[in-house]
Enzyme design. Structure first.
Site, PDB file in Angstrom:
ATOM      1  N   LYS A 173      -5.362 -77.828  24.072  1.00  0.00           N
ATOM      2  CA  LYS A 173      -5.087 -79.101  24.743  1.00  0.00           C
ATOM      3  C   LYS A 173      -3.579 -79.331  24.752  1.00  0.00           C
ATOM      4  O   LYS A 173      -2.841 -78.705  24.004  1.00  0.00           O
ATOM      5  CB  LYS A 173      -5.776 -80.248  23.999  1.00  0.00           C
ATOM      6  N   ILE A 210      -4.005 -73.573  18.741  1.00  0.00           N
ATOM      7  CA  ILE A 210      -2.562 -73.362  18.957  1.00  0.00           C
ATOM      8  C   ILE A 210      -2.327 -71.922  19.409  1.00  0.00           C
ATOM      9  O   ILE A 210      -2.600 -70.966  18.668  1.00  0.00           O
ATOM     10  CB  ILE A 210      -1.761 -73.679  17.671  1.00  0.00           C
ATOM     11  N   GLU A 216       3.265 -84.808  25.404  1.00  0.00           N
ATOM     12  CA  GLU A 216       3.353 -86.273  25.350  1.00  0.00           C
ATOM     13  C   GLU A 216       3.031 -86.790  23.946  1.00  0.00           C
ATOM     14  O   GLU A 216       3.753 -87.633  23.416  1.00  0.00           O
ATOM     15  CB  GLU A 216       2.410 -86.925  26.375  1.00  0.00           C
ATOM     16  N   LYS A 223       5.194 -70.846  17.188  1.00  0.00           N
ATOM     17  CA  LYS A 223       6.632 -71.109  17.117  1.00  0.00           C
ATOM     18  C   LYS A 223       7.045 -72.161  18.153  1.00  0.00           C
ATOM     19  O   LYS A 223       7.726 -73.134  17.827  1.00  0.00           O
ATOM     20  CB  LYS A 223       7.424 -69.809  17.341  1.00  0.00           C
TER      21      LYS A 223
END
Lengths: 716, 214
Positions: free
Chosen positions: A678, A606, A682, A610
C-alpha cells in the site's frame, strides 16, 4: 509476493540501494533545465506588482532594445493559445485555470505579465528588470480569517452527516477548539523549469518538471490543439515536487508561447520567489473541531468545520474533514467544508492533501480530550478503534493500526511519559511526549509495462511514470527481480518519457500499487511466453538467455496493461500511520527541539526497505517543518508574500533533525494488489504536525493551535 | 557630485540610454566606424553589429581550472560561477536551488574550500581551482563520500545531493565532522527538502570513521 513477515525497522544502509544512485551522486542525473537543444534561449518572467486590477499600459521598449533580448511577450502581442479561447458559441465558464498573457486582468500578486527572452540568462534577467507596467488597482482581499463569512460550499461536496448532528454537545466530556494551518509552500529543491521547443509548426517537445509526463502531454495537446502524439514530454529526473508538479502551470504555457515567437528552444527556470506564487501551495485553512465522549472515553460525536482558501478564478478543493469521518468509530459525525475565494493564486495538492490539514485539527483535539478524560492518548484511540470503515460499513482490505500503536509506543519509550503536562524537566529543558496518527486512501490505477528479455539475460522494463524522489524505479526493479528470478543488476527500468507505455501521474501514494501491479503482471506474462517456447514441464524461471539462443530469438517482449483498483466495491482501503515524538522545550525561550521520533507505517508489504525508510523519514521531517516553522506570510496591505525565499521561509535543516526511526508493520494487504503493498508517501507526513503539537503540550502545558509552533507562541 | 548616478538595483537608477558603459562602448565603436566609412557604420548599426562589438568589450577573460582541466573563457562580469558552470561549461551537476546563497545546492570547492557558486561571480575565481561534483570521482572509482551517500540513501530526488556531497567532503576536511552534533551544525547550510538529513549524517560519519582520505 505476499509474505507474512514480522515488523521491520531498517537502518539507513539496509536493503538494495537505488538504481539511479550513481547518477545522482555524480551529477550525471539530468533534471529538466539541464538539456541543451541547439539554439537554446532563455526566458525570464515579469510578475505583477499589484494584487488585483488590470494593466493599463506596459512599456517593453527598453527591454526590447536591451542587449541580447529577442522578444518581450505580453498579453498585447502573445499569440493566442487555442485551448484558452472560448469554444465556438459556448459561453466562457465563470471559473477555470489561469490563462497566461490572455488579457489585462490581474488576479494575484506576482502573476506573470511579461516574458523576456534573450540569448543568455543574464541578458533575459536584465531585460525583465526593464519592463514597466501601469495598473488600475482594485481593492484586494488576501486574508482568510477576516473573510470567512464569504465562504461557499464546493460543488457536490462540503457537508457530511451520519447519526445525530452536533451530538458532541450532549456528552459529559467535550472539547471545542479552533485550529489554523497556514499557507505552506512545497518548495522542492529543484526550481520548476521547462525547456520548450517547436520541432515543427505542429510538433512540440518539452523537457519539463512534472509528476506525470502523460498528463502534461494531454494538457499541452489540448491547449495548443495538437495531436497527442505530436507532443513529447521528457521528465527523466524530477528534483522533488510533493504535489507542486501535479498540474500544468502558467509558466509552462508561457515558455511554449515564447518558443513559438522566437522560433527557438526557450528555457524558463522559475526563481525561488516565483515558487511561492506560480506552482501552488497548501492552502491556509481554518478549522473548528468539537468532540464529545463518555467518561470511559467512547466518542459520541464529532463536528468538524473547515474553511480553506482558493483563488478568485478557480476552485481548489481537498478533503480536510474526511479524516473525522473515517479515522475513528464514532456513531455521530457531521462535517462542513467551505472555500473562501481570495486574490491569490490557486492552491494545489501538497503531500497529504486535506488529510494533513484535517489530522492536525482532529488529532490535536483528541489529545485535548485525553487530558480532560485523564486517559492515555494511545488508550483513547484504542477505545475508539474502527474495526470496519465507519463511513461505509465495509471491511478494511487490511488494517494493523493497533499493532502500529504498540510498535511506536514501545520504541519511543512511551511508558516514560507523564500524563501531567510540564512535569518533567531535564538539564533545564521541559520534556514531553506526543503521538498522532494518519490515514490515506490506498488507490490503484491502470498502468502499462513493456518488458523485454534480451539474449544477454538482461531485462528492460519501460513505463512513462515519473519519479519525484521515492525510488519508483528501484521498487519496480525489485518486484521484477523477484518475479523473474534474476538479479536486480540485470534489470533496467526506463521512465519519465511520454513516448513510453502509459502510467498514471505520480501522486496520491498510488505509484507502487499501480505501476508495480503492471510490472508484476508483465513478468508473469513474459514467463508464460517463455513457457510456451519451452513447452510443458519446464521450470517457472528458466535460463532466459539460453532459451532465447536455443530458439534463435533476439529477444522476447510483452506489453501488459493492468487495471485500476480491485475490490473497492467490497472493501475500504487505506494506509495508516502513527507518529510518536519526544520533544524538549526551553522554558526560558520557547524553543522546541525534536529529541526522538518513531514513525510507524501500516502500508502493507515493504518492497524496498531502504527507500521506504527514507520516504517515511522524509515525510516525518516535512511534518516537523509544518509543525514548527513553515508559513508563507502575506503582507495583507499589499497582498504580497514577504518571506518568499529560503532565508525567511524556514524549512528544517540538518541541525533541527535527530535520527528518526521508521518502523513498518510489514503485513501484506491481501486485496489491493499482488504485491500486498500500500502507499506510503502521504501517511509519512499526515499526523506528524499534531504529534509534535501534542508533545509540546505534554512538555510545556502550552497548547498551540495555530501552526507553526514558533517560540513566541510557546511563550505567549 | 550631483552628476554622479548611483545604481540602487537592477530596475532603478540604471538608465541604459545615457550612462551605461555599454552605450559608451557602442558609441565609441560607432564613432571609430564613422571616421572610416559612414556607409558601413550605418549598416553596422542596422545589423546590430555595434551591439556585438560592445558585447565583446564588455566581457572579461576568465581562466580557471575546473576538475583538473584549464578553462579559458570570456564572461560578463555579472555572470555567477554557478551560471558559468551550468550554462557555458555544461557542468549541470552543480544545482541552482535559490540563487541567493540560502540553500547550498550550488556548493563547489574553490581551491579546496566549499563555496556557494551562486554568490560567487565568475571573475572572482580567476586563476583558481574549481572542483564540482563531476570532478570528485577518479574515473569510474567513486569518491568514498559518493559511495557512502549511495549506501546510506543520503537523498531521494537527488537535486540537493551534489551540493550536500561537496559540503560533506569539505566538512570532514575542515575538521568539522567529529560528532553527530557537529556534522549537523556544519551541514546546515545545505537544505534537503526530501528530508534525507539523518542518512546524510550517517554517510558522513561512515566516511569519517573509516579514516578514508577525502
Amino acid at each position: 509476493m505476499k509474505k507474512a513477515i514480522d515488523s521491520i525497522m531498517p537502518s539507513s544502509s539496509a536493503g538494495m540501494s537505488r538504481i539511479d544512485g550513481r547518477l545522482k551522486v555524480t551529477g550525471a542525473a539530468k533534471y529538466s533545465a539541464e538539456y541543451t537543444p541547439a539554439g537554446l534561449t532563455y526566458g525570464v518572467l515579469v510578475g505583477s506588482t499589484i494584487t488585483k486590477g488590470s494593466i493599463t499600459s506596459i512599456d517593453t521598449k527598453a527591454a526590447g532594445q536591451a542587449p541580447g533580448v529577442l522578444a518581450v511577450i505580453t498579453h498585447l502581442n502573445a499569440p493566442k493559445v487555442p485551448g484558452d479561447q472560448p469554444e465556438g458559441g459556448k459561453p466562457v465558464p465563470p471559473k477555470g485555470a489561469f490563462k497566461v498573457f490572455y488579457d489585462d486582468k490581474i488576479y494575484y500578486n506576482g502573476q506573470p505579465i511579461a516574458l523576456v527572452i534573450a540569448d543568455t540568462f543574464e541578458r533575459a534577467l536584465f531585460g525583465a528588470s526593464l519592463v514597466k507596467a501601469q495598473y488600475h488597482t482594485d481593492k484586494h482581499i488576501t486574508n482568510l480569517p477576516d473573510n470567512r463569512s464569504n465562504g461557499f460550499p464546493p460543488r457536490g461536496e462540503g457537508t457530511y452527516k451520519r447519526g445525530t448532528e452536533d451530538a458532541w454537545k450532549a456528552a459529559p466530556f467535550k472539547v471545542e477548539q479552533e485550529y489554523i494551518v497556514p499557507t505552506v509552500t512545497h518548495n522542492p529543491m529543484e526550481l520548476h523549469a521547462i525547456i520548450a521547443n517547436w520541432d515543427a509548426d505542429n510538433k512540440l517537445s518539452v523537457w519539463d518538471k512534472t509528476q506525470g509526463v502523460k498528463g502534461t502531454q494531454e494538457d499541452l495537446a489540448h491547449l495548443f490543439k495538437l495531436p497527442v502524439e505530436n507532443v513529447q514530454v521528457h521528465s527523466q529526473f524530477v528534483g522533488g515536487a510533493f504535489g507542486s508538479a501535479l498540474r500544468t502551470w502558467p509558466h509552462e504555457v508561457a515558455a511554449i508561447i515564447g518558443a513559438k515567437v522566437v522560433k527557438k528552444p526557450v528555457k524558463l527556470v522559475l526563481s525561488r520567489a516565483d515558487m511561492f506564487t506560480s506552482v501552488g501551495y497548501r492552502p491556509f485553512t481554518w478549522q473548528k473541531i468539537a468532540i464529545g465522549a463518555t467518561a470511559d472515553g467512547k466518542l459520541t460525536g464529532i463536528t468538524h468545520e473547515a474553511a480553506g482558501q482558493t483563488s478568485s478564478y478557480e476552485n481548489f478543493t481537498e478533503g480536510p474533514t474526511g479524516v473525522s469521518q473515517n479515522l475513528y468509530a464514532c456513531p455521530n459525525v457531521n462535517t462542513k467544508y467551505h472555500l473562501v475565494a481570495l486574490d491569490i493564486a490557486t492552491p494545489t495538492w501538497m503531500r497529504g492533501p486535506g488529510e494533513a490539514t484535517g489530522s492536525f485539527a482532529l488529532e490535536s483535539a483528541l489529545d485535548e480530550l485525553s487530558y480532560s478524560l485523564k486517559l492515555d492518548p494511545v488508550e483513547l484511540r484504542l477505545r475508539n478503534y474502527a474495526e470496519k470503515d465507519p463511513e461505509s460499513g465495509k471491511p478494511f482490505s487490511s488494517k494493523f493500526l493497533n499493532e502500529a500503536y504498540q510498535l511506536g509506543a514501545d520504541h519511543i519509550g512511551w511508558s516514560e511519559r507523564k500524563q501531567e503536562p510540564a512535569s518533567v524537566k531535564k538539564d533545564g529543558w521541559l520534556v514531553g511526549y506526543g503521538m498522532a496518527g494518519g490515514m490515506f486512501g490506498a488507490y490503484r490505477s491502470g498502468a502499462t509495462i513493456r518488458a523485454k528479455m534480451n539474449t544477454d539475460g538482461s531485462l528492460l522494463l519501460q513505463s512513462a511514470v515519473s519519479d519525484i524522489g521515492p525510488g519508483t524505479g528501484t521498487a519496480m526493479v525489485l518486484i521484477a527481480s523477484e518475479q523473474m528470478g534474476i538479479p536486480a543488476e540485470k534489470i533496467r527500468f526506463e521512465m519519465g518519457d511520454s513516448s513510453l507505455p502509459n502510467a498514471p501521474t505520480q501522486g496520491g501514494s498510488a505509484t507502487t500499487a499501480s505501476v508495480g501491479s503492471a510490472v508484476y503482471q508483465a513478468c508473469a506474462d513474459l514467463k508464460e511466453k517463455f513457457q510456451k517456447l519451452i513447452g510443458n514441464g519446464g521450470t517457472d524461471k528458466p535460463d532466459y538467455a539460453k532459451v532465447l539462443k536455443e530458439h534463435n530469438l533476439p529477444s522476447l517482449e510483452v506489453v501488459t496493461e493492468t487495471g485500476g483498483g480491485n475490490g473497492m466495491e467490497k472493501y475500504a482501503m487505506n494506509s495508516w500511520s502513527v507518529h510518536f515524538v519526544k520533544v524538549l522545550v526551553n522554558p526560558a525561550t520557547g524553543v522546541v527541539k525534536i529529541d526522538k521520533v518513531a514513525c510507524v507505517a501500516d502500508s502493507g508489504h515493504i518492497i524496498s526497505p531502504k527507500t521506504a525508510r527514507s520516504q517515511v523519514v522524509g515525510g516525518a521531517i516535512g511534518g516537523i517543518g509544518m509543525a514548527l516553522m513553515e508559513e508563507s506570510i502575506i503582507d495583507h496591505r499589499y497582498g504580497r508574500y514577504i518571506n518568499n525565499n529560503f532565508a525567511d521561509y524556514h524549512v528544517p535543516v540538518n541541525a533541527d533533525i535527530p535520527q528518526i526511526d521508521a518502523l513498518f508493520v510489514n503485513k501484506p494487504d491481501p486485496i489491493i494488489n499482488p504485491m500486498g503493498a500500500k502507499g506510503m508517501a502521504e501517511i509519512a507526513l499526515i499526523g506528524m504536525a499534531a504529534a509534535v503539537a501534542n508533545a509540546v503540550y505534554n512538555a510545556s502545558g502550552k497548547r498551540v493551535r495555530d501552526l507553526p509552533i514558533t517560540p513566541d507562541k510557546v511563550m505567549a | 557630485m550631483e552628476s554622479k548616478k548611483t545604481c540602487t538595483g537592477p530596475d532603478e537608477g540604471l538608465d541604459i540610454k545615457d550612462s551605461s558603459r555599454r552605450n559608451f562602448l557602442k558609441q565609441s565603436t560607432l564613432l571609430t566606424a564613422i571616421a572610416l566609412t559612414p556607409g558601413t557604420a550605418i549598416k553596422a548599426a542596422a545589423d546590430h553589429v555595434d551591439e556585438q562589438f560592445a558585447a565583446v568589450f564588455e566581457k572579461m577573460p576568465l581562466k580557471m581550472e575546473v576538475n583538473g582541466k584549464q578553462q579559458s573563457l570570456s564572461v560578463e562580469p555579472r555572470s555567477t560561477l554557478l551560471d558559468i558552470l551550468r550554462e557555458q561549461l555544461d557542468l549541470t551537476g552543480t544545482k541552482k536551488g535559490c540563487d541567493h546563497g540560502q540553500c547550498g545546492a550550488c556548493t563547489v570547492h574553490v581551491d579546496g574550500h566549499r563555496v556557494n557558486s551562486c554568490l560567487t561571480l565568475g571573475i572572482m575565481v580567476n586563476g583558481k581551482k574549481i572542483t564540482t561534483i563531476e570532478g570528485l570521482a577518479k574515473g569510474d572509482q567513486l569518491h568514498p563520500m559518493q559511495e557512502a551517500f549511495i549506501k546510506h540513501d543520503g537523498f531521494q530526488c537527488g537535486y540537493c545531493t551534489p551540493g550536500q556531497i561537496m559540503s560533506a567532503v569539505a566538512c570532514i576536511r575542515e575538521g568539522h565532522a567529529n560528532s553527530e552534533h557537529e556534522i549537523r551544525e556544519y551541514m546546515s547550510g545545505n537544505i534537503c527538502r526530501c528530508g534525507a538529513y539523518p542518512n546524510i549524517v550517517n554517510a558522513i560519519q561512515e566516511v569519517k570513521d573509516g579514516g578514508m582520505k577525502v
